[in-house]
Design an enzyme around this catalytic site. Structure first.
Site, PDB file in Angstrom:
ATOM      1  N   ARG A  53       4.562  12.753 -12.819  1.00 27.66           N
ATOM      2  CA  ARG A  53       3.451  13.593 -13.326  1.00 27.66           C
ATOM      3  C   ARG A  53       3.551  15.023 -12.779  1.00 27.66           C
ATOM      4  O   ARG A  53       2.544  15.657 -12.455  1.00 27.66           O
ATOM      5  CB  ARG A  53       2.091  13.011 -12.934  1.00 27.66           C
ATOM      6  N   SER A  73      -6.313   8.810 -17.471  1.00 30.74           N
ATOM      7  CA  SER A  73      -6.425   8.625 -16.015  1.00 30.74           C
ATOM      8  C   SER A  73      -6.975   9.905 -15.392  1.00 30.74           C
ATOM      9  O   SER A  73      -6.352  10.963 -15.521  1.00 30.74           O
ATOM     10  CB  SER A  73      -5.042   8.364 -15.406  1.00 30.74           C
ATOM     11  N   GLU A 103      -5.698  14.130 -11.735  1.00 29.15           N
ATOM     12  CA  GLU A 103      -4.565  14.439 -12.607  1.00 29.15           C
ATOM     13  C   GLU A 103      -5.047  15.451 -13.661  1.00 29.15           C
ATOM     14  O   GLU A 103      -4.293  16.285 -14.139  1.00 29.15           O
ATOM     15  CB  GLU A 103      -4.112  13.140 -13.287  1.00 29.15           C
TER      16      GLU A 103
HETATM   17  C1  LIG Z   1      -6.918   8.432 -23.722  1.00 29.74           C
HETATM   18  C2  LIG Z   1      -5.863   9.208 -22.957  1.00 29.74           C
HETATM   19  C3  LIG Z   1      -4.731   8.562 -22.519  1.00 29.74           C
HETATM   20  C4  LIG Z   1      -3.734   9.259 -21.824  1.00 29.74           C
HETATM   21  N1  LIG Z   1      -2.625   8.584 -21.421  1.00 29.74           N
HETATM   22  C5  LIG Z   1      -1.638   9.233 -20.774  1.00 29.74           C
HETATM   23  C6  LIG Z   1      -0.437   8.554 -20.388  1.00 29.74           C
HETATM   24  O1  LIG Z   1      -0.260   7.371 -20.661  1.00 29.74           O
HETATM   25  N2  LIG Z   1       0.502   9.259 -19.719  1.00 29.74           N
HETATM   26  C7  LIG Z   1       0.359  10.574 -19.437  1.00 29.74           C
HETATM   27  O2  LIG Z   1       1.275  11.150 -18.837  1.00 29.74           O
HETATM   28  N3  LIG Z   1      -0.756  11.257 -19.786  1.00 29.74           N
HETATM   29  C8  LIG Z   1      -1.756  10.618 -20.458  1.00 29.74           C
HETATM   30  N4  LIG Z   1      -2.892  11.286 -20.813  1.00 29.74           N
HETATM   31  C9  LIG Z   1      -3.033  12.706 -20.466  1.00 29.74           C
HETATM   32  C10 LIG Z   1      -2.644  13.677 -21.604  1.00 29.74           C
HETATM   33  O3  LIG Z   1      -2.417  12.984 -22.794  1.00 29.74           O
HETATM   34  C11 LIG Z   1      -1.396  14.478 -21.248  1.00 29.74           C
HETATM   35  O4  LIG Z   1      -1.582  15.171 -20.053  1.00 29.74           O
HETATM   36  C12 LIG Z   1      -1.011  15.464 -22.352  1.00 29.74           C
HETATM   37  O5  LIG Z   1       0.264  16.004 -22.108  1.00 29.74           O
HETATM   38  C13 LIG Z   1      -2.027  16.598 -22.465  1.00 29.74           C
HETATM   39  O6  LIG Z   1      -1.714  17.368 -23.611  1.00 29.74           O
HETATM   40  P1  LIG Z   1      -2.733  18.501 -24.093  1.00 29.74           P
HETATM   41  O7  LIG Z   1      -2.030  19.306 -25.130  1.00 29.74           O
HETATM   42  O8  LIG Z   1      -3.995  17.905 -24.491  1.00 29.74           O
HETATM   43  O9  LIG Z   1      -2.858  19.352 -22.747  1.00 29.74           O
HETATM   44  P2  LIG Z   1      -4.046  20.265 -22.199  1.00 29.74           P
HETATM   45  O10 LIG Z   1      -5.089  19.410 -21.588  1.00 29.74           O
HETATM   46  O11 LIG Z   1      -4.457  21.215 -23.240  1.00 29.74           O
HETATM   47  O12 LIG Z   1      -3.250  21.039 -21.041  1.00 29.74           O
HETATM   48  C14 LIG Z   1      -2.698  20.303 -19.964  1.00 29.74           C
HETATM   49  C15 LIG Z   1      -1.882  21.247 -19.063  1.00 29.74           C
HETATM   50  O13 LIG Z   1      -0.751  21.739 -19.778  1.00 29.74           O
HETATM   51  C16 LIG Z   1      -0.765  23.181 -19.796  1.00 29.74           C
HETATM   52  N5  LIG Z   1      -0.217  23.571 -21.096  1.00 29.74           N
HETATM   53  C17 LIG Z   1      -0.576  23.106 -22.317  1.00 29.74           C
HETATM   54  N6  LIG Z   1       0.202  23.653 -23.263  1.00 29.74           N
HETATM   55  C18 LIG Z   1       1.061  24.501 -22.624  1.00 29.74           C
HETATM   56  C19 LIG Z   1       2.091  25.382 -23.055  1.00 29.74           C
HETATM   57  N7  LIG Z   1       2.463  25.504 -24.349  1.00 29.74           N
HETATM   58  N8  LIG Z   1       2.749  26.119 -22.115  1.00 29.74           N
HETATM   59  C20 LIG Z   1       2.435  26.028 -20.800  1.00 29.74           C
HETATM   60  N9  LIG Z   1       1.461  25.202 -20.331  1.00 29.74           N
HETATM   61  C21 LIG Z   1       0.780  24.452 -21.233  1.00 29.74           C
HETATM   62  C22 LIG Z   1      -2.215  23.552 -19.601  1.00 29.74           C
HETATM   63  O14 LIG Z   1      -2.337  24.859 -19.086  1.00 29.74           O
HETATM   64  C23 LIG Z   1      -2.657  22.476 -18.628  1.00 29.74           C
HETATM   65  O15 LIG Z   1      -2.247  22.815 -17.332  1.00 29.74           O
HETATM   66  C24 LIG Z   1      -3.896  10.634 -21.543  1.00 29.74           C
HETATM   67  C25 LIG Z   1      -5.053  11.297 -21.995  1.00 29.74           C
HETATM   68  C26 LIG Z   1      -6.015  10.592 -22.703  1.00 29.74           C
HETATM   69  C27 LIG Z   1      -7.223  11.321 -23.226  1.00 29.74           C
END
Ligand SMILES: Cc1cc2nc3c(=O)[nH]c(=O)nc-3n(C[C@H](O)[C@H](O)[C@H](O)COP(=O)(O)OP(=O)(O)OC[C@H]3O[C@@H](n4cnc5c(N)ncnc54)[C@H](O)[C@@H]3O)c2cc1C
Length: 342
Positions: A160, A229, A325
């Site tokens: 992570r 998580s 996280e």
């Molecule tokens: C129901 C559920 C289940 C999940 N299960 C998992 C799992 O099994 N495994 C897992 O690893 N995660 C899991 N997650 C967490 C989540 O899916 C991941 O962290 C995912 O990558 C977040 O994507 P996002 O676009 O929504 O990110 P955001 O929440 O929008 O951003 C997350 C981070 O990434 C940065 N970021 C986003 N886009 C960019 C970019 N283009 N350039 C630079 N930085 C950027 C942001 O600044 C921030 O620091 C889960 C979440 C939920 C809601």
């Protein structure tokens, strides 16, 4: 560049909390990126789909939401090279790859969020992580206003974790990722729930099984808003693990290559008696204690107060300080759970 003022972000985060950004910028071309420099002299946050983000105040900093789209697939003699824009949806990418006979991502099905966020925390599930298939990441560096190509090694992926959370934190923006898949695919079935599948199972059936398991275990953010998580699984020293295991015989633990031991944060929270615990309209999920949910009208501050309470209870009982996280975002930018005034 597309932009908006006083933009409400309630629909742009999976906790569904209300928060307003003074300005939203959505760069979608290299020219747009050049224009970004002017907005970086104030606190900002790069937002993907907001599924790992909790806005803890009524206001956020300036929001930059990358709009780079597109999926380019190149077939080589022994595999596939797939370049994907940061604004593409991760789960849709997984489906598209599997349907087109490009295998490897099926264990990562149904992880919410954008492709651009996937390298940031090196998303992982069911024995596979983003790093396993990453060839390179295209990244725009704010200071030099130039696009760099970072190899998998440059990204320094860990559990992570990546360089984007460390040395390159807030230094730039991910534009696209390039993934590489060998044609000689083999299903990864070691995880509980997948080990019931036959060895010659298809990637499509692995994906279906992953989706079925996830749907049975995790609340759908569209129905019960959450960010998956909330805390990372803590990693402790062998000595600390030995002492805890003497007291808690049934404590799940996962020895790591460097002799440290990973513990299950969900188990610790449950043992602290917090499963189903409610505070300020937010709750510890009653089926999966690692997930905090918005029961309807919780504010970001309410959810972070619950997180703080969970952290304190686990620390009191086990002497382990859980680390979020999820990224906590206040008007001044990213904050720590400790630093944020509850
Ligand atoms: C129901 C559920 C289940 C999940 N299960 C998992 C799992 O099994 N495994 C897992 O690893 N995660 C899991 N997650 C967490 C989540 O899916 C991941 O962290 C995912 O990558 C977040 O994507 P996002 O676009 O929504 O990110 P955001 O929440 O929008 O951003 C997350 C981070 O990434 C940065 N970021 C986003 N886009 C960019 C970019 N283009 N350039 C630079 N930085 C950027 C942001 O600044 C921030 O620091 C889960 C979440 C939920 C809601």
């Amino acid at each position: 560049m597309k932009s908006a003022s006083q933009f409400q972000l309630k629909q742009s985060n999976s906790f569904n909390v209300a928060s307003i950004t003074p300005s939203l910028y959505q760069p979608a071309s290299y020219a747009d990126l050049d224009d970004l420099a002017e907005v970086l002299n104030q606190p900002f946050y790069i937002l993907g789909e907001g599924s790992n983000t909790l806005f803890v105040e009524d206001e956020t900093p300036v929001i930059i939401r990358p709009g780079f789209k597109g999926v380019d697939i190149e077939e080589t003699c022994d595999g596939y090279r797939v370049r994907v824009g940061a604004a593409e949806n991760w789960h849709q990418l997984v489906i598209r790859c599997v349907e087109q006979g490009i295998y490897g991502l099926e264990n990562l099905a149904l992880i919410p969020g954008s492709v651009g966020a996937a390298p940031v925390q090196n998303i992982g599930a069911y024995g596979v992580e983003f790093a396993d298939y990453c060839q390179e990441v295209e990244w725009f560096e704010f200071s030099s206003k130039s696009v760099k190509t970072l190899s998998r090694q440059d990204c320094q992926f860990g559990y992570r974790d990546s360089v984007f959370k460390g040395a390159l934190y807030n230094q730039g923006l991910i534009i696209s990722v390039t993934l590489i898949f060998p044609k000689n695919w083999q299903a990864k079935l070691s995880y509980h729930g997948l080990d019931v599948l036959p060895e010659d199972v298809s990637a499509l059936d692995v994906m279906k099984q992953v989706i079925a398991i996830r749907e049975s275990k995790l609340p759908d953010p569209k129905v019960l808003p959450n960010a998956g998580s909330f805390f990372k699984n803590p990693v402790v020293s062998p000595e600390q693990h030995r002492l805890l295991a003497q007291e808690y015989h049934d404590m799940p633990s996962y020895p790591q290559a460097d002799k440290s031991v990973k513990l299950a944060a969900g188990w610790l929270i449950e043992q602290a008696g917090l499963k189903g615990f409610m505070l300020n309209g937010a709750a510890v999920h009653d089926k999966q204690a690692l997930v905090l949910v918005n029961k309807g009208c919780a504010s970001g501050k309410g959810i972070s107060s619950l997180a703080k309470h969970v952290q304190t209870c686990v620390l009191d009982k086990f002497g382990i300080k859980l680390q979020p996280e999820v990224r906590l975002i206040a008007a001044r930018g990213e904050v720590e759970l400790d630093e944020f005034e509850q």
